[in-house]
Design a protein around this motif. Structure first.
Motif, PDB file in Angstrom:
ATOM      1  N   THR A 179       0.857  -1.184   0.000  1.00 24.87           N
ATOM      2  CA  THR A 179       0.000   0.000   0.000  1.00 24.87           C
ATOM      3  C   THR A 179       0.894   1.235   0.000  1.00 24.87           C
ATOM      4  O   THR A 179       2.100   1.149   0.250  1.00 24.87           O
ATOM      5  CB  THR A 179      -0.917   0.045   1.237  1.00 24.87           C
ATOM      6  OG1 THR A 179      -0.106   0.063   2.424  1.00 24.87           O
ATOM      7  CG2 THR A 179      -1.850  -1.162   1.281  1.00 24.87           C
TER       8      THR A 179
ATOM      9  N   ASN B 100      -5.785   5.088  -1.216  1.00 24.76           N
ATOM     10  CA  ASN B 100      -5.157   3.865  -1.720  1.00 24.76           C
ATOM     11  C   ASN B 100      -6.115   3.091  -2.618  1.00 24.76           C
ATOM     12  O   ASN B 100      -5.744   2.625  -3.697  1.00 24.76           O
ATOM     13  CB  ASN B 100      -4.704   2.983  -0.554  1.00 24.76           C
ATOM     14  CG  ASN B 100      -3.273   3.224  -0.142  1.00 24.76           C
ATOM     15  OD1 ASN B 100      -2.350   2.633  -0.687  1.00 24.76           O
ATOM     16  ND2 ASN B 100      -3.089   4.106   0.832  1.00 24.76           N
ATOM     17  N   VAL B 101      -7.360   2.971  -2.179  1.00 20.82           N
ATOM     18  CA  VAL B 101      -8.340   2.235  -2.972  1.00 20.82           C
ATOM     19  C   VAL B 101      -8.688   3.012  -4.233  1.00 20.82           C
ATOM     20  O   VAL B 101      -8.857   2.430  -5.314  1.00 20.82           O
ATOM     21  CB  VAL B 101      -9.592   1.916  -2.134  1.00 20.82           C
ATOM     22  CG1 VAL B 101     -10.595   1.116  -2.968  1.00 20.82           C
ATOM     23  CG2 VAL B 101      -9.214   1.139  -0.879  1.00 20.82           C
TER      24      VAL B 101
ATOM     25  N   ALA C 281      -6.165   2.325  -6.881  1.00 19.49           N
ATOM     26  CA  ALA C 281      -6.391   1.041  -7.543  1.00 19.49           C
ATOM     27  C   ALA C 281      -7.508   1.148  -8.577  1.00 19.49           C
ATOM     28  O   ALA C 281      -7.424   0.576  -9.674  1.00 19.49           O
ATOM     29  CB  ALA C 281      -6.732  -0.030  -6.509  1.00 19.49           C
TER      30      ALA C 281
ATOM     31  N   ALA D 258     -14.857   3.568  -3.871  1.00 13.19           N
ATOM     32  CA  ALA D 258     -13.779   3.187  -2.958  1.00 13.19           C
ATOM     33  C   ALA D 258     -14.317   2.973  -1.545  1.00 13.19           C
ATOM     34  O   ALA D 258     -13.947   2.009  -0.858  1.00 13.19           O
ATOM     35  CB  ALA D 258     -12.696   4.263  -2.950  1.00 13.19           C
TER      36      ALA D 258
ATOM     37  N   GLU E 180      -5.392  -3.735   1.524  1.00  6.95           N
ATOM     38  CA  GLU E 180      -4.846  -4.374   0.324  1.00  6.95           C
ATOM     39  C   GLU E 180      -5.897  -5.255  -0.344  1.00  6.95           C
ATOM     40  O   GLU E 180      -5.988  -5.307  -1.580  1.00  6.95           O
ATOM     41  CB  GLU E 180      -3.617  -5.205   0.682  1.00  6.95           C
ATOM     42  CG  GLU E 180      -2.910  -5.751  -0.547  1.00  6.95           C
ATOM     43  CD  GLU E 180      -1.879  -6.819  -0.229  1.00  6.95           C
ATOM     44  OE1 GLU E 180      -0.904  -6.931  -0.971  1.00  6.95           O
ATOM     45  OE2 GLU E 180      -2.076  -7.561   0.764  1.00  6.95           O
TER      46      GLU E 180
ATOM     47  N   MET F  97      -8.155  -3.084  -2.290  1.00  9.12           N
ATOM     48  CA  MET F  97      -7.483  -2.648  -3.516  1.00  9.12           C
ATOM     49  C   MET F  97      -7.506  -3.759  -4.571  1.00  9.12           C
ATOM     50  O   MET F  97      -7.684  -3.497  -5.758  1.00  9.12           O
ATOM     51  CB  MET F  97      -6.046  -2.236  -3.207  1.00  9.12           C
ATOM     52  CG  MET F  97      -5.941  -0.992  -2.340  1.00  9.12           C
ATOM     53  SD  MET F  97      -4.264  -0.687  -1.730  1.00  9.12           S
ATOM     54  CE  MET F  97      -3.400  -0.299  -3.262  1.00  9.12           C
TER      55      MET F  97
ATOM     56  N   ALA G 251     -10.596  -3.949  -6.710  1.00  5.39           N
ATOM     57  CA  ALA G 251     -10.945  -2.765  -7.505  1.00  5.39           C
ATOM     58  C   ALA G 251     -11.291  -3.103  -8.947  1.00  5.39           C
ATOM     59  O   ALA G 251     -12.016  -2.352  -9.599  1.00  5.39           O
ATOM     60  CB  ALA G 251      -9.800  -1.747  -7.463  1.00  5.39           C
TER      61      ALA G 251
END
Length: 255
Positions: A90, A99-100, A103, A126, A155, A158, A161
């Motif tokens: 991440t 972070n999301v 992705a 997200a 993670e 993500m 995604a």
């Protein structure tokens, strides 16, 4: 069940060493398949060929009939294959939701200027992914402030995604306490059921494998030596021999 993933005659050599030697297996939707074996068995090589980080020397890897061998990891991601790593990857300086969002941006192949924040891009989507992994309440926290178990959940969000058909999980519970391990795998099982996807995972914690895998395949010296349901693998004499020699069993290992 019809196969989502079909691996046939898969092989990879490094010099004169056959790291993976002509293995076959399938994976169906809604199934968690554990790939296990002692050190040097060929697990990581197999995993990395499915993901495209390594190119197979021979054999076929088909996702819904489409050949993956020869595709780059980015292309395989766009085919609907997600992945988590043994060491969670991440962006520590970004917030959980950012972070999301990154992705999601990657999946959309959208480019943003270095000075332009993507703060509004698919934020609601997200947040919905974070809700699914139990991290919605921590959306605005930097990932650097999270406990490791929570980082693994981010993670996982993500990895979802690209709405994966197949999720690859490399040692998903490495470095986690027993309670965290079980919580993450229980969550994964729920997502598999809700989304109808499939999971291929490697794991050294046998308690996790036997508790959550629907089926298992076992490698030794690059060859597939056994496959079946957990109870069948637990009692398989060749698997016992490869792992423990004599005098010890999986039943003792997971007790």
């Amino acid at each position: 069940m019809s196969a989502l993933l079909q691996v046939t005659g898969l092989g990879k050599s490094f010099g004169g060493v056959k790291a993976v030697d002509g293995i076959d297996f399938t994976l169906a939707r809604g199934e968690l398949l554990a790939l296990i074996g002692p050190n040097g068995a060929g697990k990581s090589t197999t995993f990395n060929m499915v993901n495209g980080q390594l190119r197979a020397d021979r054999g076929s890897i088909r996702l819904e009939g489409a050949e993956l061998v020869g595709l780059k990891p980015r292309e395989i991601w766009r085919q609907g294959v997600g992945r988590t790593f043994q060491i969670a990857e991440t962006f520590a300086s970004l917030t959980v939701v950012e972070n999301v969002q990154m992705a999601l941006i990657s999946h959309d192949a959208r480019l943003f200027s270095l000075w332009r924040r993507a703060a509004d891009h698919k934020r609601d989507e997200a947040l919905a992914l974070l809700e699914q992994v139990g991290m919605r309440a921590q959306a605005e926290r930097p990932c650097s402030e999270l406990a490791y178990g929570d980082v693994k959940r981010v993670e996982l969000a993500m990895a979802m995604a690209n709405s994966p058909k197949l999720l690859l999980m490399d040692e998903p519970t490495a470095g986690m306490a027993p309670k965290e391990r079980n919580a993450l795998m229980a969550l994964t099982k729920e997502l598999v059921t809700a989304r109808g996807m499939a999971v291929l995972f490697t794991e050294h914690s046998m308690d996790v494998v036997f508790a959550y895998a629907d089926r298992m395949i076992v490698l030794a010296r690059g060859r597939l030596i056994a496959e079946g349901k957990p109870l069948e693998i637990r009692d398989h004499p060749k698997v016992q021999e490869v792992y423990f020699g004599s005098g010890k069993t999986f039943e003792k290992e997971i007790a």
